[in-house]
Design a protein around this motif. Structure first.
Motif, PDB file in Angstrom:
ATOM      1  N   ARG A 106      -9.334  10.916   7.829  1.00 33.57           N
ATOM      2  CA  ARG A 106      -8.329  10.747   8.886  1.00 33.57           C
ATOM      3  C   ARG A 106      -7.745   9.337   8.853  1.00 33.57           C
ATOM      4  N   LEU A 107      -8.573   8.361   8.526  1.00 36.19           N
ATOM      5  CA  LEU A 107      -8.074   6.994   8.393  1.00 36.19           C
ATOM      6  C   LEU A 107      -7.025   6.923   7.287  1.00 36.19           C
ATOM      7  N   GLN A 108      -7.319   7.553   6.164  1.00 36.35           N
ATOM      8  CA  GLN A 108      -6.351   7.575   5.072  1.00 36.35           C
ATOM      9  C   GLN A 108      -5.084   8.338   5.455  1.00 36.35           C
ATOM     10  N   GLN A 109      -5.235   9.389   6.249  1.00 32.67           N
ATOM     11  CA  GLN A 109      -4.075  10.159   6.685  1.00 32.67           C
ATOM     12  C   GLN A 109      -3.109   9.278   7.479  1.00 32.67           C
ATOM     13  N   ILE A 110      -3.655   8.457   8.374  1.00 27.27           N
ATOM     14  CA  ILE A 110      -2.811   7.547   9.154  1.00 27.27           C
ATOM     15  C   ILE A 110      -2.122   6.549   8.228  1.00 27.27           C
ATOM     16  N   LEU A 111      -2.897   5.946   7.336  1.00 27.24           N
ATOM     17  CA  LEU A 111      -2.354   4.944   6.430  1.00 27.24           C
ATOM     18  C   LEU A 111      -1.262   5.511   5.522  1.00 27.24           C
ATOM     19  N   LEU A 112      -1.503   6.688   4.974  1.00 20.25           N
ATOM     20  CA  LEU A 112      -0.528   7.301   4.072  1.00 20.25           C
ATOM     21  C   LEU A 112       0.782   7.601   4.781  1.00 20.25           C
ATOM     22  N   ASN A 113       0.687   8.014   6.031  1.00 14.95           N
ATOM     23  CA  ASN A 113       1.904   8.289   6.790  1.00 14.95           C
ATOM     24  C   ASN A 113       2.701   7.009   7.016  1.00 14.95           C
ATOM     25  N   LEU A 114       2.022   5.938   7.436  1.00 16.64           N
ATOM     26  CA  LEU A 114       2.712   4.679   7.694  1.00 16.64           C
ATOM     27  C   LEU A 114       3.272   4.072   6.415  1.00 16.64           C
ATOM     28  N   LEU A 115       2.511   4.172   5.327  1.00 17.01           N
ATOM     29  CA  LEU A 115       2.965   3.610   4.053  1.00 17.01           C
ATOM     30  C   LEU A 115       4.156   4.382   3.486  1.00 17.01           C
ATOM     31  N   SER A 116       4.109   5.697   3.568  1.00 15.65           N
ATOM     32  CA  SER A 116       5.220   6.494   3.040  1.00 15.65           C
ATOM     33  C   SER A 116       6.484   6.259   3.851  1.00 15.65           C
ATOM     34  N   ASN A 117       6.343   6.111   5.175  1.00 16.77           N
ATOM     35  CA  ASN A 117       7.511   5.797   6.003  1.00 16.77           C
ATOM     36  C   ASN A 117       8.076   4.431   5.645  1.00 16.77           C
ATOM     37  N   ALA A 118       7.176   3.449   5.470  1.00 16.39           N
ATOM     38  CA  ALA A 118       7.638   2.103   5.134  1.00 16.39           C
ATOM     39  C   ALA A 118       8.397   2.103   3.815  1.00 16.39           C
ATOM     40  N   ALA A 119       7.871   2.810   2.830  1.00 15.19           N
ATOM     41  CA  ALA A 119       8.532   2.866   1.528  1.00 15.19           C
ATOM     42  C   ALA A 119       9.860   3.615   1.611  1.00 15.19           C
ATOM     43  N   LYS A 120       9.896   4.680   2.417  1.00  8.15           N
ATOM     44  CA  LYS A 120      11.106   5.507   2.511  1.00  8.15           C
ATOM     45  C   LYS A 120      12.267   4.740   3.144  1.00  8.15           C
ATOM     46  N   PHE A 121      11.958   3.892   4.131  1.00  5.98           N
ATOM     47  CA  PHE A 121      13.016   3.190   4.852  1.00  5.98           C
ATOM     48  C   PHE A 121      13.222   1.758   4.366  1.00  5.98           C
ATOM     49  N   THR A 122      12.646   1.416   3.217  1.00  3.31           N
ATOM     50  CA  THR A 122      12.815   0.074   2.651  1.00  3.31           C
ATOM     51  C   THR A 122      13.475   0.184   1.282  1.00  3.31           C
ATOM     52  N   HIS A 123      14.611  -0.466   1.114  1.00  5.77           N
ATOM     53  CA  HIS A 123      15.362  -0.390  -0.135  1.00  5.77           C
ATOM     54  C   HIS A 123      15.096  -1.578  -1.052  1.00  5.77           C
ATOM     55  N   GLU A 124      14.678  -2.688  -0.478  1.00  7.14           N
ATOM     56  CA  GLU A 124      14.335  -3.856  -1.277  1.00  7.14           C
ATOM     57  C   GLU A 124      13.372  -4.741  -0.480  1.00  7.14           C
ATOM     58  N   GLY A 125      12.583  -5.509  -1.215  1.00 11.54           N
ATOM     59  CA  GLY A 125      11.656  -6.395  -0.523  1.00 11.54           C
ATOM     60  C   GLY A 125      10.218  -5.975  -0.691  1.00 11.54           C
ATOM     61  N   PHE A 126       9.538  -5.700   0.409  1.00  8.72           N
ATOM     62  CA  PHE A 126       8.090  -5.519   0.341  1.00  8.72           C
ATOM     63  C   PHE A 126       7.572  -4.477   1.326  1.00  8.72           C
ATOM     64  N   VAL A 127       6.364  -4.035   1.031  1.00  3.64           N
ATOM     65  CA  VAL A 127       5.525  -3.272   1.959  1.00  3.64           C
ATOM     66  C   VAL A 127       4.151  -3.920   1.896  1.00  3.64           C
ATOM     67  N   LYS A 128       3.666  -4.397   3.024  1.00  4.74           N
ATOM     68  CA  LYS A 128       2.407  -5.126   3.063  1.00  4.74           C
ATOM     69  C   LYS A 128       1.413  -4.474   4.022  1.00  4.74           C
ATOM     70  N   VAL A 129       0.143  -4.502   3.632  1.00  2.00           N
ATOM     71  CA  VAL A 129      -0.938  -4.007   4.485  1.00  2.00           C
ATOM     72  C   VAL A 129      -1.911  -5.157   4.705  1.00  2.00           C
ATOM     73  N   HIS A 130      -2.286  -5.378   5.948  1.00  4.06           N
ATOM     74  CA  HIS A 130      -3.251  -6.436   6.265  1.00  4.06           C
ATOM     75  C   HIS A 130      -4.314  -5.864   7.188  1.00  4.06           C
TER      76      HIS A 130
END
Length: 280
Positions: A58-82
């Motif tokens: 379930r932890l991975q499910q949350i992370l994958l959703n947030l990461l895929s959204n971040a990548a989908k709505f970002t055209h240049e730059g970065f996606v960071k996890v802390h």
């Protein structure tokens, strides 16, 4: 989603490596970000407990959703996890009360940094066997009594050395991007079922409008929360947290409970966050 809404969702509780679990989710999104030319990175604060208990899937499910959204709505730059963690006190645990989550399973009725007294110790087993076998006859030698006393003392010492201590943490995970951002008037709508905010964004990027709602409910089921900060044209940051426990030996010296005197002049500075070298 219907199971979550009806309260029928049951989370598993098993031991897992927190760093490996987060890195695995990030790795699964690597292809998506690399195709877009985005810089994908993950960092872990020194406060992270290595092994924790909870539902890693379930932890991975949350992370994958947030990461895929971040990548989908970002055209240049970065996606960071802390990732960071805060050691909880007994008072913190008592104060934790989330309507979407069940009670915390505190070992032996003890709060943070308490010993796990739920299992029978070696000394307890010796006393039980001796009681079951009957007391030693009056003619027995004093040497035998002394020997039993010494052995019980050794058993108690072993139990003290092997006693497990449960530390409770609130783990916080932040997913940031340099994407298109979200208007303030739409942010409050994103955590409502089947609501994706701006219709023009839906037409361009697609989606069902359930991913964020499910992720938020899962975080709440883990005694946590989820929130969002965003600026149009700058990017977004989703942050969620959850409560977990980590078990260590009471004889361990590498604990966050170790206190360094404030007036110590030889105190070394806290180590910098570690950046995970996932890819060359």
């Amino acid at each position: 989603f219907s199971r979550i809404e009806s309260g029928a969702l049951e989370l598993e509780s098993h031991q897992f490596d927190l760093v490996d679990t987060v890195e695995s989710a990030v790795h699964l999104c690597h292809d998506m970000t690399s195709k877009r030319g985005l810089d994908l990175s993950v960092t872990f604060d020194h406060s992270i407990p290595p092994i924790v208990f909870g539902d890693s899937a379930r932890l991975q499910q949350i992370l994958l959703n947030l990461l895929s959204n971040a990548a989908k709505f970002t055209h240049e730059g970065f996606v960071k996890v802390h990732v960071t963690a805060t050691l909880l006190t007994k008072e913190d645990l008592v104060a934790i009360d989330h309507p979407a989550a069940g009670p915390l399973n505190l070992p032996g009725g003890v709060g943070a940094a308490g010993t796990d007294s739920g299992s029978e110790t070696r000394a307890d087993r010796r006393r039980r066997r001796r009681h079951r076998g009957g007391s030693t006859s009056g003619g027995g030698s004093s040497t035998s009594g002394a020997s039993e006393h010494e052995e019980e003392g050794r058993a108690q010492a072993d139990d003290a050395n092997n006693m497990s201590v449960v530390d409770w943490y609130r783990v916080s995970i932040r997913v940031s991007d340099s994407g298109i951002g979200i208007p303030a008037k739409i942010i409050s709508q994103l955590f409502k079922p089947f609501n994706q905010g701006d219709p023009s964004t839906v037409r361009k990027y697609g989606g069902t409008g359930l991913g964020l709602v499910i992720s938020q409910r899962l975080a709440e089921a883990m005694h946590g929360h989820m929130n969002l900060t965003s600026r149009v044209g700058v990017g977004s940051t989703f942050k969620f947290d959850f409560v977990t426990k980590s078990v260590r030996s009471s004889s361990s010296t590498s604990s966050l409970l170790d206190v360094i005197p404030e007036d110590s002049e030889e105190s070394s500075p806290a180590p910098a966050p570690q950046t995970s070298p996932l890819w060359a």
